[in-house]
Design a protein around this motif. Structure first.
Motif, mmCIF file in Angstrom:
data_model
loop_
_atom_site.group_PDB
_atom_site.id
_atom_site.type_symbol
_atom_site.label_atom_id
_atom_site.label_comp_id
_atom_site.label_asym_id
_atom_site.label_seq_id
_atom_site.Cartn_x
_atom_site.Cartn_y
_atom_site.Cartn_z
ATOM 1 N N THR A 1 7.972 -5.056 -4.601
ATOM 2 C CA THR A 1 7.953 -3.932 -5.544
ATOM 3 C C THR A 1 7.573 -4.404 -6.803
ATOM 4 O O THR A 1 7.555 -3.404 -8.011
ATOM 5 N N TYR A 2 7.476 -5.573 -7.247
ATOM 6 C CA TYR A 2 7.320 -6.181 -8.619
ATOM 7 C C TYR A 2 5.838 -6.625 -8.797
ATOM 8 O O TYR A 2 5.180 -7.282 -8.239
ATOM 9 N N HIS A 3 5.397 -6.237 -10.141
ATOM 10 C CA HIS A 3 4.108 -6.748 -10.674
ATOM 11 C C HIS A 3 4.548 -8.237 -10.850
ATOM 12 O O HIS A 3 5.633 -8.343 -11.525
ATOM 13 N N THR B 1 -0.786 -7.121 -9.366
ATOM 14 C CA THR B 1 0.280 -5.864 -9.139
ATOM 15 C C THR B 1 0.936 -6.095 -7.810
ATOM 16 O O THR B 1 0.784 -6.843 -6.974
ATOM 17 N N TRP B 2 2.129 -5.147 -7.655
ATOM 18 C CA TRP B 2 2.925 -5.282 -6.548
ATOM 19 C C TRP B 2 2.128 -5.500 -5.221
ATOM 20 O O TRP B 2 2.373 -5.771 -4.397
ATOM 21 N N SER B 3 1.071 -4.639 -5.371
ATOM 22 C CA SER B 3 0.496 -4.261 -3.790
ATOM 23 C C SER B 3 -0.791 -5.029 -3.733
ATOM 24 O O SER B 3 -1.321 -5.159 -2.673
ATOM 25 N N ASP C 1 2.038 -13.160 -1.244
ATOM 26 C CA ASP C 1 2.494 -13.052 0.299
ATOM 27 C C ASP C 1 3.905 -12.267 0.421
ATOM 28 O O ASP C 1 5.121 -12.828 0.386
ATOM 29 N N ASN C 2 3.940 -10.979 0.396
ATOM 30 C CA ASN C 2 5.090 -10.298 0.046
ATOM 31 C C ASN C 2 5.856 -10.635 1.312
ATOM 32 O O ASN C 2 7.513 -10.450 1.172
ATOM 33 N N ALA C 3 5.359 -10.874 2.340
ATOM 34 C CA ALA C 3 6.297 -11.220 3.711
ATOM 35 C C ALA C 3 7.116 -12.234 3.694
ATOM 36 O O ALA C 3 8.214 -12.753 3.927
ATOM 37 N N LYS C 4 6.614 -13.291 2.615
ATOM 38 C CA LYS C 4 7.313 -14.610 2.520
ATOM 39 C C LYS C 4 7.948 -14.621 1.022
ATOM 40 O O LYS C 4 8.340 -15.789 0.703
ATOM 41 N N ASN C 5 7.892 -13.363 0.323
ATOM 42 C CA ASN C 5 8.358 -13.239 -1.121
ATOM 43 C C ASN C 5 7.987 -14.376 -1.893
ATOM 44 O O ASN C 5 8.690 -15.119 -2.648
ATOM 45 N N THR C 6 6.732 -14.615 -2.161
ATOM 46 C CA THR C 6 6.072 -15.647 -2.589
ATOM 47 C C THR C 6 4.848 -15.352 -3.405
ATOM 48 O O THR C 6 3.924 -14.476 -2.804
ATOM 49 N N ALA D 1 8.092 -12.085 -12.953
ATOM 50 C CA ALA D 1 8.242 -11.005 -12.256
ATOM 51 C C ALA D 1 9.045 -9.753 -12.735
ATOM 52 O O ALA D 1 9.618 -9.906 -13.779
ATOM 53 N N ASP D 2 8.677 -8.689 -12.426
ATOM 54 C CA ASP D 2 9.205 -7.535 -12.789
ATOM 55 C C ASP D 2 8.737 -7.161 -14.292
ATOM 56 O O ASP D 2 9.325 -7.347 -15.234
#
Length: 119
Positions: free
Chosen positions: A30-32, A51-53, A72-77, A97-98
């Motif tokens: 959810t973070y840029h 951006t977050w997306s 890769d949001n699934a890997k939080n990286t 981040a954020d």
């Protein structure tokens, strides 16, 4: 959220490196986020942001066309692919981040990773 950048090292002019920034403690989804770099004695320089997306990206003028930010949001990286590297790219690279004010101001910063480009 804790951020840890990795992947730095030494590369020759024209070479490539990929930096990674892994997050823990909270999801990055959810973070840029952004990448910055700093040379001792100089101000921190904006490198890239996403951006977050992942829909929007921005780059500093000195790296446009050579660097690519991704996530890769699934890997939080998040990643920074660096190509056609130059000695002027030598710096400590930081992920953030954020965004308080995207793409330049952030609430969380990771420890840097050293990148050295030799001529």
């Amino acid at each position: 959220v804790q951020l840890q950048a990795s992947g730095g090292g030494q590369v020759q002019t024209g070479g490539s490196l990929r930096l990674s920034c892994a997050a823990s403690g909270r999801t990055l989804s959810t973070y840029h986020v952004g990448w910055f770099r700093q040379v001792p004695g100089k101000e921190r320089e904006f490198v890239a942001a996403i951006t977050w997306s992942g829909y929007s990206t921005l780059y500093g003028d000195s790296v446009k066309g050579r660097f690519t930010i991704s996530r890769d949001n699934a890997k939080n990286t998040i990643y920074l692919q660096m190509s056609s590297m130059k000695p002027d790219d030598t710096a400590v690279y930081y992920c953030a981040a954020d965004a308080r004010s995207w793409p330049y101001e952030y609430n969380f910063w990771g420890r840097g990773t050293q990148v050295t480009v030799s001529s």
